[in-house]
Design an enzyme around this catalytic site. Structure first.
Site, PDB file in Angstrom:
ATOM      1  CE  LYS A 176      45.577  75.953  11.086  1.00 51.68           C
ATOM      2  NZ  LYS A 176      45.752  75.175   9.894  1.00 51.68           N
ATOM      3  CG  ASP A 181      42.421  81.141   5.687  1.00 50.15           C
ATOM      4  OD1 ASP A 181      41.608  80.907   6.608  1.00 50.15           O
ATOM      5  OD2 ASP A 181      43.384  80.397   5.425  1.00 50.15           O
ATOM      6  N   PRO A 206      35.293  85.428   7.741  1.00 49.71           N
ATOM      7  CG  PRO A 206      33.018  85.053   8.013  1.00 49.71           C
ATOM      8  CD  PRO A 206      34.019  85.618   7.055  1.00 49.71           C
ATOM      9  CG  ASP A 207      38.120  80.431  11.992  1.00 50.10           C
ATOM     10  OD1 ASP A 207      37.372  79.431  11.921  1.00 50.10           O
ATOM     11  OD2 ASP A 207      39.356  80.358  12.124  1.00 50.10           O
ATOM     12  CG  ASN A 209      39.970  74.788  -1.327  1.00 46.91           C
ATOM     13  OD1 ASN A 209      39.456  73.678  -1.372  1.00 46.91           O
ATOM     14  ND2 ASN A 209      39.470  75.779  -0.575  1.00 46.91           N
ATOM     15  CE  LYS A 233      41.285  77.312  12.632  1.00 57.89           C
ATOM     16  NZ  LYS A 233      40.556  78.163  11.697  1.00 57.89           N
TER      17      LYS A 233
HETATM   18  O1  PMT Z   1      37.384  67.376   0.513  1.00 54.51           O
HETATM   19  P1  PMT Z   1      38.523  66.382   0.330  1.00 54.51           P
HETATM   20  O2  PMT Z   1      39.087  66.417  -1.069  1.00 54.51           O
HETATM   21  O3  PMT Z   1      38.138  65.007   0.764  1.00 54.51           O
HETATM   22  O4  PMT Z   1      39.734  66.868   1.253  1.00 54.51           O
HETATM   23  C1  PMT Z   1      39.574  66.869   2.634  1.00 54.51           C
HETATM   24  C2  PMT Z   1      40.359  67.988   3.288  1.00 54.51           C
HETATM   25  C3  PMT Z   1      41.854  67.796   3.017  1.00 54.51           C
HETATM   26  C4  PMT Z   1      39.903  69.352   2.731  1.00 54.51           C
HETATM   27  C5  PMT Z   1      40.041  67.899   4.819  1.00 54.51           C
HETATM   28  O5  PMT Z   1      40.522  66.682   5.308  1.00 54.51           O
HETATM   29  C6  PMT Z   1      40.681  69.056   5.578  1.00 54.51           C
HETATM   30  O6  PMT Z   1      41.830  69.017   5.966  1.00 54.51           O
HETATM   31  N1  PMT Z   1      39.887  70.120   5.809  1.00 54.51           N
HETATM   32  C7  PMT Z   1      40.371  71.386   6.418  1.00 54.51           C
HETATM   33  C8  PMT Z   1      41.127  72.154   5.398  1.00 54.51           C
HETATM   34  C9  PMT Z   1      41.516  73.524   5.889  1.00 54.51           C
HETATM   35  O7  PMT Z   1      40.981  74.472   5.414  1.00 54.51           O
HETATM   36  O8  PMT Z   1      42.381  73.558   6.853  1.00 54.51           O
HETATM   37  P2  PMT Z   1      42.832  74.956   7.577  1.00 54.51           P
HETATM   38  O9  PMT Z   1      44.004  74.557   8.379  1.00 54.51           O
HETATM   39  O10 PMT Z   1      42.989  76.047   6.576  1.00 54.51           O
HETATM   40  O11 PMT Z   1      41.600  75.307   8.506  1.00 54.51           O
HETATM   41  C10 PMT Z   1      41.521  74.805   9.825  1.00 54.51           C
HETATM   42  C11 PMT Z   1      40.072  74.658  10.241  1.00 54.51           C
HETATM   43  O12 PMT Z   1      39.434  75.935  10.235  1.00 54.51           O
HETATM   44  C12 PMT Z   1      39.238  73.778   9.354  1.00 54.51           C
HETATM   45  O13 PMT Z   1      38.338  73.059  10.191  1.00 54.51           O
HETATM   46  C13 PMT Z   1      38.455  74.751   8.485  1.00 54.51           C
HETATM   47  O14 PMT Z   1      37.188  74.212   8.099  1.00 54.51           O
HETATM   48  C14 PMT Z   1      38.288  75.917   9.433  1.00 54.51           C
HETATM   49  N2  PMT Z   1      38.187  77.239   8.808  1.00 54.51           N
HETATM   50  C15 PMT Z   1      39.263  77.781   8.167  1.00 54.51           C
HETATM   51  C16 PMT Z   1      39.157  79.069   7.665  1.00 54.51           C
HETATM   52  C17 PMT Z   1      37.931  79.758   7.799  1.00 54.51           C
HETATM   53  N3  PMT Z   1      37.779  80.965   7.325  1.00 54.51           N
HETATM   54  N4  PMT Z   1      36.888  79.167   8.420  1.00 54.51           N
HETATM   55  C18 PMT Z   1      36.997  77.928   8.924  1.00 54.51           C
HETATM   56  O15 PMT Z   1      36.034  77.384   9.472  1.00 54.51           O
END
Ligand code: PMT
Length: 394
Positions: A334, A275, A301-302, A206, A338
């Protein structure tokens, strides 16, 4: 009384530095003033020496105490370096690390918070090189007190008037208070994207650049924390004082973060973790065959949920959420799914915000409600977020 160095550079607004020095002293700081050569043509060192009761420096070879190097002594003892007014020339010299006078030499030796209050003609403030210098300094963590709009000394209208004294004092108080609110704490960040290999040359990933994670690392260091960043592949550099573990996949990110989680007081999942990953990594390079092709994916895994489950008692675990503007419902979901204490939500559907951008806007969601930051640079936003999280840590 904590010491401050007030650097004054050559703008007509120099005369207001005298009031600023007084106000800073009223706030309990002992203020030492350093003038650039141009500032010394507008205002006299004698004025500041009389006001502050301290020597006022200008010449880099001037040593108020024989045998001591003033630029090092002043840099070591100051709780903050405040440059007000900061001219375009001084901003560019600071941004490029020049040490060609006393002020820039002190700045090079100084490791604490830098507060900058620019003042200049609006066209000079808008000039590409001034903007670049300010961006560079903000990137490094400087507090910038934006100049006000109005009529400037040359009679032109626009943004360039030195900010009000109360605004500059407020920034100095924020910068100096900030310095220790995470002292003794270990902050663990995940940052950047992950890359999930399809074959030996292709991957799923991404657009995360790591900018938000790097800004948080810088801000946490400024607040006194020890910082570990587990980062997916990004082009940018993290601050040299942070311990940085480079990984590629979500599985590697989890393994690396797990080896640090037991010591961490604050864990923030900024990374955009994939994911899903391809079920099989094909050896070599997959060849083009039919018109369509299906990839089998399996769930990763998360990472942040696993870290939340392994964190030490009392540690604060926070997820980020990149949401395409569908309200806060998914963020509350979330929070529960989480097992984290807070979710920092950014709306990635807004142009100029979120992934890859220099600015962002967050809504911090906890069980007790929401608070929104408004749009700001990732550096300021990182401080905004960490101040709130430091408050939660107690
Ligand atoms: O890196 P930049 O260009 O500065 O951009 C920053 C950002 C937009 C990436 C950052 O601000 C941000 O939003 N990060 C989280 C992005 C994300 O993956 O969101 P999510 O809604 O898919 O995941 C939610 C949370 O779960 C996040 O803390 C993510 O790190 C975590 N996660 C998700 C999936 C996974 N398999 N493991 C995780 O730990």
């Amino acid at each position: 009384m904590p010491d401050l160095v007030l650097g004054v550079s050559g703008s007509v607004a120099c005369y207001r530095a005298a009031d600023l020095a007084r106000e800073l002293m009223r706030e309990g700081f002992s203020v030492r003033v350093c003038l650039t050569d141009s500032a010394a043509r507008f205002v006299s060192p004698a004025l500041f020496e009389a006001l502050t009761g301290q020597p006022c420096l200008s010449d880099v070879f001037e040593e108020p105490e024989r045998g001591r190097m003033a630029h090092i002594d002043w840099a070591r003892s100051a709780a903050a370096l405040v440059v007000a007014p900061a001219t375009a020339n001084t901003l560019s010299r600071l941004a490029h690390g020049l040490g060609d006078d006393m002020l820039t030499t002190i700045a090079l030796a100084f490791e604490g918070p830098l507060v900058l209050a620019p003042a200049m003609n609006p066209a000079m403030y808008d000039h590409e090189t001034t903007r670049e210098a300010l961006d560079r300094l903000t990137e490094r963590g400087a507090w910038v007190v934006e100049p006000a709009e109005g009529e400037v000394a040359c009679g032109e209208q626009g943004q360039g008037k030195l900010a009000s004294i109360p605004e500059i004092v407020a920034a100095v108080l924020e910068a100096t208070a900030h310095g220790s609110s995470l002292a003794g704490r270990h902050v663990l960040l995940t940052s950047g994207p992950t890359q999930e290999p399809i074959d030996d040359v292709r991957f799923l990933s991404n657009r995360s650049s790591g900018k938000m994670g790097a800004a948080l690392a810088r801000a946490a260091l400024q607040m006194g924390a020890r910082v570990t960043v587990v980062s997916g592949p990004v082009a940018l550099g993290y601050p040299p004082q942070a311990e940085v573990v480079r990984v590629r996949t979500a599985l590697e990110m989890l393994e690396a973060a797990l080896s640090h989680v037991a010591q961490a007081d604050l864990i923030v999942g900024v990374a955009a973790v994939a994911d899903y990953r391809p079920a099989q990594r094909a050896p070599g390079k997959l060849r083009r065959q039919a018109d369509t092709m299906a990839l089998d994916l399996v769930a990763n895994p998360d990472v942040i949920a696993t870290l939340a489950g392994r964190a030490k008692p009392g540690a604060l675990c926070v997820a980020f959420a990149a949401e395409p503007g569908e309200g806060l419902g998914p963020a509350y979901a979330k929070l529960k799914a989480k097992g984290v204490r807070a979710v920092a939500v950014n709306d990635v559907s807004q142009p100029g915000l979120g992934m890859e951008a220099d600015e962002n806007a967050l809504t911090l969601v906890t069980e007790s409600g929401e608070v929104a930051s408004g749009r700001m640079s990732k550096s300021r936003l990182a401080r905004w977020l960490l101040e709130r999280l430091a408050g939660e840590l107690g």
